[in-house]
Write an enzyme that holds these catalytic residues in place. Structure first.
Site, mmCIF file in Angstrom:
data_model
loop_
_atom_site.group_PDB
_atom_site.id
_atom_site.type_symbol
_atom_site.label_atom_id
_atom_site.label_comp_id
_atom_site.label_asym_id
_atom_site.label_seq_id
_atom_site.Cartn_x
_atom_site.Cartn_y
_atom_site.Cartn_z
ATOM 1 N N ASP A 29 0.824 -1.208 0.000
ATOM 2 C CA ASP A 29 0.000 0.000 0.000
ATOM 3 C C ASP A 29 0.861 1.262 0.000
ATOM 4 O O ASP A 29 0.527 2.255 -0.666
ATOM 5 C CB ASP A 29 -0.926 0.008 1.219
ATOM 6 C CG ASP A 29 -1.995 -1.063 1.142
ATOM 7 O OD1 ASP A 29 -2.156 -1.670 0.058
ATOM 8 O OD2 ASP A 29 -2.662 -1.308 2.167
ATOM 9 N N VAL A 31 3.828 1.603 -1.318
ATOM 10 C CA VAL A 31 4.385 1.745 -2.661
ATOM 11 C C VAL A 31 3.319 2.253 -3.628
ATOM 12 O O VAL A 31 3.597 3.088 -4.498
ATOM 13 C CB VAL A 31 4.976 0.406 -3.133
ATOM 14 C CG1 VAL A 31 5.370 0.472 -4.604
ATOM 15 C CG2 VAL A 31 6.191 0.043 -2.287
ATOM 16 N N THR A 80 -4.592 -7.730 -0.027
ATOM 17 C CA THR A 80 -5.801 -7.565 0.776
ATOM 18 C C THR A 80 -6.902 -6.936 -0.072
ATOM 19 O O THR A 80 -6.634 -6.356 -1.129
ATOM 20 C CB THR A 80 -5.534 -6.657 1.990
ATOM 21 O OG1 THR A 80 -5.183 -5.338 1.534
ATOM 22 C CG2 THR A 80 -4.389 -7.213 2.841
ATOM 23 N N ASP A 87 -5.471 0.261 -4.906
ATOM 24 C CA ASP A 87 -4.735 0.225 -6.170
ATOM 25 C C ASP A 87 -5.603 0.719 -7.324
ATOM 26 O O ASP A 87 -5.160 1.528 -8.151
ATOM 27 C CB ASP A 87 -4.251 -1.200 -6.435
ATOM 28 C CG ASP A 87 -3.366 -1.283 -7.664
ATOM 29 O OD1 ASP A 87 -2.304 -0.636 -7.682
ATOM 30 O OD2 ASP A 87 -3.734 -1.993 -8.617
ATOM 31 N N ASP A 91 -5.066 4.164 -9.490
ATOM 32 C CA ASP A 91 -4.946 4.119 -10.954
ATOM 33 C C ASP A 91 -5.814 5.186 -11.603
ATOM 34 O O ASP A 91 -5.402 5.859 -12.557
ATOM 35 C CB ASP A 91 -5.352 2.738 -11.480
ATOM 36 C CG ASP A 91 -4.295 1.680 -11.230
ATOM 37 O OD1 ASP A 91 -3.162 2.033 -10.852
ATOM 38 O OD2 ASP A 91 -4.608 0.483 -11.419
#
Length: 220
Positions: A29, A31, A80, A87, A91
């Protein structure tokens, strides 16, 4: 995508780095957030000021973190549910920043109405493509595939920016954005067709469910 640009190819580079970052105490998370923040800063500072080459290179570099966080999650035994949502959300934020930076330069740098229109189409459809799939899956329907997905979208737009910036000409970015705009519209249509032809897609909703959907739609 081709094998040269596939996730399997990049995995040979990202897997060792992912293991090293995990040993150093970083999480997937962390990163994800860092890569997104860096992409947004690069897109909103370099593209609007006409630094298309360096903007494209910087965003491409930080987009690799999208693969790195996944490699880290796999290396520690799996991701998770929150990480998956984070993520996907990041994006969308990064994509929006890229198109916003480019549309600013198209409007105020080059003064190109055509490029502004193409970039706005790409900005809108990039969000719609993702939303159609998410909403369909939440309804138990199918909306996979399509002509253009996020990796291809990034390759096309960043290649156009890098070539335009590197050679000092407008046509690579113009071409890339219009190709992407058309392909994205086709992808929206393909996904909507996939949803409509999914088993149960045309079944009537119970009145309570239909009312809830209508109420949610009418909320500000």
């Amino acid at each position: 995508m081709s094998g040269l640009l596939s996730r399997e190819t990049f995995a040979k580079i990202t897997n060792p780095l992912a293991s090293a970052l995990l040993r150093a105490g970083f999480t997937p998370d962390t990163v994800t957030i860092f890569g997104t923040a860096a992409s947004v800063v690069a897109a909103l500072t370099l593209f609007p000021t006409g630094h298309l080459f360096w903007g494209g290179m910087a965003v491409w570099l930080f987009a690799m973190f999208d693969m790195l966080d996944g490699a880290m999650a796999r290396a520690r035994g799996g991701g998770t549910r929150f990480g998956a949502v984070l993520d996907a959300t990041c994006d969308r934020v990064a994509d929006g920043a890229v198109f916003a930076g480019l549309v600013w330069w198209a409007a105020f740098g080059w003064g190109s109405t055509s490029l502004v229109v193409a970039t706005l189409i790409c900005m809108i459809t990039s969000q719609v493509i993702s939303y159609v799939k998410a909403r369909a899956e939440a309804s138990g329907l199918r909306a996979d595939g399509g002509l253009i997905e996020r990796p291809e979208r990034l390759i096309i737009v960043l290649a156009g920016a890098i070539f335009s910036g590197g050679f000092g000409v407008q046509w690579p970015l113009h071409t890339a954005m219009w190709v992407l705009a058309v392909a994205s519209l086709v992808t929206v249509a393909q996904r909507m067709h996939a949803v409509r032809t999914s088993p149960g897609a045309l079944d009537l909703l119970p009145n309570s469910d239909a009312g809830q959907d209508t109420a949610e739609t009418n909320q500000p």
